[in-house]
Design a protein around this motif. Structure first.
Motif, PDB file in Angstrom:
ATOM      1  N   CYS A  38       0.856  -1.194   0.000  1.00 31.16           N
ATOM      2  CA  CYS A  38       0.000   0.000   0.000  1.00 31.16           C
ATOM      3  C   CYS A  38       0.887   1.238   0.000  1.00 31.16           C
ATOM      4  CB  CYS A  38      -0.887  -0.012   1.238  1.00 31.16           C
ATOM      5  SG  CYS A  38      -1.719   1.550   1.577  1.00 31.16           S
ATOM      6  N   ILE A  39       0.544   2.201  -0.840  1.00 28.97           N
ATOM      7  CA  ILE A  39       1.366   3.412  -0.930  1.00 28.97           C
ATOM      8  C   ILE A  39       0.743   4.595  -0.185  1.00 28.97           C
ATOM      9  CG2 ILE A  39       2.487   2.749  -3.093  1.00 28.97           C
ATOM     10  CD1 ILE A  39       0.429   4.712  -4.471  1.00 28.97           C
ATOM     11  N   CYS A  77      -2.389   6.327  -0.334  1.00 31.70           N
ATOM     12  CA  CYS A  77      -2.796   7.366  -1.289  1.00 31.70           C
ATOM     13  C   CYS A  77      -4.124   7.998  -0.859  1.00 31.70           C
ATOM     14  CB  CYS A  77      -2.895   6.771  -2.684  1.00 31.70           C
ATOM     15  SG  CYS A  77      -4.297   5.676  -2.898  1.00 31.70           S
ATOM     16  N   THR A  89      -6.865   8.078  -2.721  1.00 33.73           N
ATOM     17  CA  THR A  89      -8.009   7.541  -3.460  1.00 33.73           C
ATOM     18  C   THR A  89      -8.252   6.096  -3.015  1.00 33.73           C
ATOM     19  OG1 THR A  89      -6.423   7.132  -5.234  1.00 33.73           O
ATOM     20  CG2 THR A  89      -7.910   9.004  -5.524  1.00 33.73           C
ATOM     21  N   CYS A  90      -8.716   5.956  -1.765  1.00 31.02           N
ATOM     22  CA  CYS A  90      -8.933   4.609  -1.214  1.00 31.02           C
ATOM     23  C   CYS A  90     -10.419   4.383  -0.948  1.00 31.02           C
ATOM     24  CB  CYS A  90      -8.118   4.463   0.069  1.00 31.02           C
ATOM     25  SG  CYS A  90      -8.006   2.767   0.658  1.00 31.02           S
ATOM     26  N   CYS A 114      -8.591  -0.329  -5.509  1.00 31.26           N
ATOM     27  CA  CYS A 114      -7.153  -0.101  -5.355  1.00 31.26           C
ATOM     28  C   CYS A 114      -6.407  -0.595  -6.591  1.00 31.26           C
ATOM     29  CB  CYS A 114      -6.630  -0.804  -4.111  1.00 31.26           C
ATOM     30  SG  CYS A 114      -4.858  -0.559  -3.917  1.00 31.26           S
ATOM     31  N   ALA A 165      -3.692  -3.382  -3.070  1.00 28.74           N
ATOM     32  CA  ALA A 165      -3.189  -3.353  -1.695  1.00 28.74           C
ATOM     33  C   ALA A 165      -4.291  -3.146  -0.668  1.00 28.74           C
ATOM     34  CB  ALA A 165      -2.147  -2.244  -1.552  1.00 28.74           C
TER      35      ALA A 165
HETATM   36  S1  SF4 Z   1      -6.068   2.598  -2.593  1.00 29.91           S
HETATM   37 FE1  SF4 Z   1      -5.901   2.275  -0.371  1.00 29.91          FE
HETATM   38  S2  SF4 Z   1      -4.895   0.292  -0.194  1.00 29.91           S
HETATM   39 FE2  SF4 Z   1      -4.545   1.005  -2.291  1.00 29.91          FE
HETATM   40  S3  SF4 Z   1      -2.568   2.051  -2.207  1.00 29.91           S
HETATM   41 FE3  SF4 Z   1      -4.146   3.609  -1.896  1.00 29.91          FE
HETATM   42  S4  SF4 Z   1      -4.359   3.743   0.361  1.00 29.91           S
HETATM   43 FE4  SF4 Z   1      -3.282   1.834  -0.083  1.00 29.91          FE
END
Ligand code: SF4
Ligand code: FAD
Length: 537
Positions: free
Chosen positions: A193-194, A196, A198-199, A204, A208
């Motif tokens: 997981c980065i 981000c 947009t979760c 994803c 992740a």
């Molecule tokens: S969408 Fe969620 S799980 Fe996927 S990289 Fe972004 S924060 Fe991590």
């Protein structure tokens, strides 16, 4: 055995069906998974707020009807992994008290036929499986757990930490929200997981998020005894002449009708679609719909009373992953309101594009862009109570009709008031009280109740219970009226509680999975430990 005959058919691959498929896969039994959707395509659009939040690119284009016969475009998703592909992955246990009867301002939340202790071991299994990140002991209402979370909590970013400190100073007990993302903060270069922005609401792109496809279905289909058919819409279930067994599962695939049979059929289409499937499967032995001698199927629809509240401050909020803080101090009530109010946490950080879609009132002296830069975007959840008239039925042209009148609204108004009060007490380190003075007046909160089409937390339409007259499923989630029909999605809930539902659906699927293993004559220990070995690789 013909090619179309299986030991178990599971319909739907979301939190319930996906988790059950994973649990049963190592049994060696011949398992067919039927999913009406396809895989979410991996594409840049996955993380595009305009496409996802404004254009509803991944939502079903299906239309349902509301109680007045008006078209309803549900915010729901038909894909492998179900709605967990898009969920915010806040993975909460219900509170211990939620399993008992609770008196609310708007009525009574009924007791469940099982206790928290019955589900506790499965909560632990589900948390391990979905890699939940959290810290035990912070949430003042959390139920007892037999083991720590498998991963430490996702840390707060500075603005959220500041808020957490402010809340703590004012006497609240903010906590880290348990989330299922594969984030390894100790090893960021290797972390899947980065972290981000947009979760929540997005699929994803890097796989992740601990969703039911990545965690469960992808693992289940590695077993040679498991078959997944996508774009396979189950239209109806036919019974034998006596009406005690589901004999045929009728599926529309590639424009053709196909028939499959199994010793055990598990429906897990989500609370609304599962009820619709049973109602559409009415026959002369089940004239009101399958498993519906009680006339319970479709009734007691619940979906929580949810709202998004934006608190605008002088301090900007540059948080990327916002869904880390929760407040449950008012979950069961307060001195001035001795009834449950609900749960406060966050949605993913709102941006100007998404705000345009919601067309919020603009705070004085703020543009939408500025509001998005300065807002703390709270998510408030209160329990809605099971009302038999809030229900799923089948209307003209076989369309789903969702009739719903909100209830227990005073609890939600009180919860909103509590948050406003708590925000007024905050004392920003940079601007002192000036940051917040005046800024937290009513006009600066953009309160938006989630409309009926927001069926994200749907539950309760095929409730389980001891009594066949007042429930459709028994304690093992088997239909009272049939010998081989089970339901493992969110429809079994007798009450909705006020935390997010997915972990309870997952835990229950594991519980029902153990029952099915016994029924199939498979040891629960041997299959679980072989999966643990596979997972640790
Ligand atoms: S969408 Fe969620 S799980 Fe996927 S990289 Fe972004 S924060 Fe991590
Ligand atoms: C944007 C969003 C954010 C959310 N955030 C959270 C969160 O943070 N925490 C949380 O706990 N919950 C969250 N939820 C809710 C959570 O996703 C659901 O509670 C959970 O996915 C429900 O699981 P389920 O098994 O009941 O149904 P679903 O996950 O909806 O799965 C049902 C499956 O059945 C399939 N299906 C339906 N009908 C048929 C048919 N006739 N034939 C074949 N297949 C069929 C569907 O395509 C789907 O794959 C969120 C939901 C959304 C939409």
């Amino acid at each position: 055995m013909s090619d179309n005959r299986y030991d178990v058919i599971i319909i739907g691959t979301g939190a319930g069906g996906g988790t059950l498929a994973y649990h049963l896969a190592p049994t060696g039994k011949k398992i067919l998974i039927l999913e009406r959707g396809d895989y979410v395509p991996r594409e840049k659009a996955n993380w595009d707020p305009q496409l996802v939040n404004v254009d509803a690119h991944y939502n079903t284009k299906e239309s349902w009807l509301d109680k007045d016969g008006k078209d309803l475009h549900p915010h729901t998703n038909y894909y492998v992994g179900g709605n967990t592909k898009f969920y915010g992955a806040a993975l909460f246990r219900l509170r211990k008290e939620d399993f008992g009867e609770l008196r609310h301002h708007g009525g009574v939340s009924p007791a469940w036929p099982i206790s928290y202790d019955d589900l506790e071991p499965y909560y632990t299994q589900a948390e391990n499986l979905y890699q939940v990140h959290g810290n035990r002991g912070e949430d003042p209402t959390e139920p007892p757990a037999n083991s720590p979370y498998p991963w430490p909590a996702v840390s707060h970013e500075p603005r959220i930490q500041q808020l957490s400190d402010d809340f703590t100073r004012s006497g609240l007990k903010p906590f880290h929200v348990p989330v299922g993302v594969m984030l390894d903060e100790r090893n960021p270069t290797k972390s899947r997981c980065i972290r981000c922005n947009t979760c929540d609401g997005f699929a994803c792109l890097v796989g992740a998020k601990s969703d039911a496809q990545v965690v469960c279905v992808d693992e289940a289909v590695k077993y040679p005894n498991v078959t997944l058919l996508t774009k396979a819409l189950v239209q109806r279930l036919d019974t034998d002449a006596g009406g005690r067994e589901v004999k045929r599962v009728i599926v529309e695939r590639n424009g053709q009708l196909e028939t499959y049979t199994a010793d055990i059929v598990v429906v897990s289409c989500g609370a609304i679609n599962s009820a619709a499937l049973l109602l559409r499967s009415a026959n002369d032995k089940h004239p009101r719909g399958l498993a519906n001698s009680s006339d319970i199927v479709g009734r007691h629809y619940m979906g929580h009373t949810n709202s998004v509240l934006m608190a605008i401050s002088k301090c900007p909020n540059p948080t990327i992953f916002q869904k880390t803080l929760g407040v449950n101090d008012f979950y069961f009530g307060s001195d001035d309101f001795p009834y449950p109010m609900g749960h406060i946490s966050f949605v993913g950080k709102l941006d100007a594009i998404t705000l345009k879609a919601g067309a919020p009132a603009i705070a004085p002296n703020f543009t939408l862009e500025l509001m998005a830069k300065h807002s703390l975007d709270f998510w408030l959840t209160s329990e809605d109570l099971p009302d038999p008239n809030n229900r799923v039925t089948i209307g003209r042209d076989g369309k789903i009709v969702l009739s719903y009148t909100p209830n227990n609204l005073e609890a939600h108004s009180r919860l909103q008031a509590k948050l406003k009060q708590a925000m007024k007490q905050t004392n920003c380190a940079m601007h002192g009280h000036e940051c917040h003075q005046g800024l937290f007046g009513r006009s600066l909160y953009v309160g938006q109740r989630i409309p009926l089409a927001g069926v994200a937390h749907q539950n309760g339409t095929i409730r389980f219970g001891h009594e066949p007259k007042t429930s459709a499923l028994d304690v093992n989630c088997k239909a009272h009226d049939l010998d081989n029909l089970y339901v493992v999605d969110g429809s079994f809930f007798p009450s909705s509680a006020a935390v997010n539902p997915a972990l309870t659906i997952m835990a229950n699927a594991l519980r029902v999975g153990d029952h099915l293993k016994s029924r199939l004559g498979v040891s629960t220990e041997s299959t679980t430990s072989s999966q643990e070995v596979a997972l640790s690789r």
